[in-house]
Design an enzyme around this catalytic site. Sequence first.
Site, short mmCIF file in Angstrom:
data_model
loop_
_atom_site.label_atom_id
_atom_site.label_comp_id
_atom_site.label_asym_id
_atom_site.label_seq_id
_atom_site.Cartn_x
_atom_site.Cartn_y
_atom_site.Cartn_z
N LYS A 67 -31.55 23.54 47.51
CA LYS A 67 -31.23 24.27 46.45
C LYS A 67 -31.83 23.85 45.02
O LYS A 67 -31.90 24.62 44.35
CB LYS A 67 -29.76 24.35 46.47
CG LYS A 67 -29.21 25.22 47.74
CD LYS A 67 -27.78 25.61 47.51
CE LYS A 67 -27.38 26.47 48.57
NZ LYS A 67 -27.34 25.64 50.12
C1 LIG Z 1 -27.75 26.69 51.13
C2 LIG Z 1 -28.36 25.88 52.43
C3 LIG Z 1 -28.75 26.33 53.38
C4 LIG Z 1 -28.93 28.07 53.71
O1 LIG Z 1 -29.60 28.69 52.57
P1 LIG Z 1 -29.45 30.36 52.46
O2 LIG Z 1 -30.37 30.48 51.47
O3 LIG Z 1 -27.96 30.34 51.97
O4 LIG Z 1 -29.66 30.86 53.61
C5 LIG Z 1 -29.50 25.76 54.58
N1 LIG Z 1 -29.63 24.42 54.46
C6 LIG Z 1 -29.06 23.92 53.51
C7 LIG Z 1 -28.99 22.25 53.79
C8 LIG Z 1 -28.42 24.40 52.49
O5 LIG Z 1 -27.97 23.61 51.35
#
Ligand SMILES: *Cc1c(COP(=O)(O)O)cnc(C)c1O
Length: 499
Positions: free
Chosen positions: A112
């Site tokens: 993120k």
């Molecule tokens: C948020 C997140 C995901 C999922 O990603 P999306 O865009 O919500 O599908 C997968 N792995 C980690 C470690 C995350 O923080």
Amino acid sequence: MLYYNSTRNKDKYYTPSYCIVKGLSEDSGLFVPSDISGIKFDLNYLKDKKYTELAFEILKAFLPDFSNEQLKYCIKNAYNSDKFENDNILSMHNTEDFSILELFTGRTIAFKDVALSILPYLLKCAKDNLGIKERIVILTATSGDTGKAALEGFASAPETDVIVFYPYRGVSRLQLLQMLTQKGDNVTSFAVKGNFDDTQTGVKEIFNDKNFNELLKEKGIILSSANSINIGRLLPQIVYYFFSYFELVKEGKISFGDKINFVVPTGNFGDILAGYYAKQTGLPINKLICASNENNVLYDFFKGGKYNKNRPFKKTIAPSMDILISSNLERLIYHINNDDDKITSSLMKDLKEKGYYKISEESYKKLDEFIGEYSSEDDLRKAIKDCYEKYNYLIDTHTAAGYNAYTKYVNENDDKTYTVLLSTASPYKFSKDVYKSIFTDNTDFSDDVEYMYELNKKTNVAIPKAVNKIETLKRKEEKVIEKDMMKKSVLDYIERKEK
Ligand SMILES: *Cc1c(COP(=O)(O)O)cnc(C)c1O
């Protein structure tokens, strides 16, 4: 020029800047490009560009009301060696069979960071473009991860503040240390005496309180969220699909023009949707493999065209994928129905009222490029051990869902297409579960920070700088508040700032 519509009303056209400031459309739809067919990237022109240059070209196409100077300003502040522990921003790890795109080189060691590091700057420029003078205060409820990523992304960002609420004693020691050692005087966090739902409900109440929002407006403040459905978070994710493709070409893993597969550990469907947009705009992608955990709504959806959230919510060792409503899927639903807002509205109404919807045969056929797979808790643990033993490579619990999906898919299908697995978090973010998956020596350590050092001792994989020795950093005192004091805490924070 490229405009945006809501997935639930095509009659209105919005500028990208409007969508970034607004986040969600007033009709509760999500903003989507009005005509993506106008964007086709010239791969030859892009292939030798650095990450920051690629980001410039791609964001320029999707954000036409941003000037070149604005985009350069955003990219320079987001993607640099201060924010990412890698000179090329992201890196690829190649095994003999497939490659892993490491998306965890940012400050919170999870993917993120890639979007949240640029969002504050996109927001500032969008505000300038719209002539908005108010200061933006971002409110976020978090179960641990998103909150820290928002604090880190917005720390020292211009003309914005971030207030994060998390459940008191409801986050791991590492997550707590990450939040309490956060630098920047425009970001703060509160521990709420309650669980995550209480915290989230509290934040929603603040957003919906008209009087409170008017009071803030008089003080020159507007509230916003750094939600993952904001196009300002979605679009920067398209960049790394292109980036990883060109890396493979440079390393001779594929030839220029070859199609590749991507495996994406998925929760809210944002990351993988960015892959879909990459494909739509010219990246040669064969399959997008959507990896879920035991909350396997998306697996069922890709299998039969029915999305059904009426099922028990499961808490897993891959918590960032514990989701029953994948919000960003609405965008895909809209596109596979030929950008039909009426159909999308009606399906979303079904989801709200009945908890499920079923798409038509015709639109289901357009999901051909997606493959759904899912992993049980046991599958996740085995995947971590298997990947470590077979490839000497340490993956986290989320990436494990991707690894398991990849091996399953390859075993069951005769598809030799070269594959990139998106690694969404550092194994050190979930040290305890990673350690326990590989080493079954029955030793117990006190908390996840201890496990981090033990995992490092056993594997010699370097601990990311961002969390190494975190327990020795200077930290702020935890601010613990009662559930009904959240609004007051926001006001106090703002009034303190006014002085
Ligand atoms: C948020 C997140 C995901 C999922 O990603 P999306 O865009 O919500 O599908 C997968 N792995 C980690 C470690 C995350 O923080």
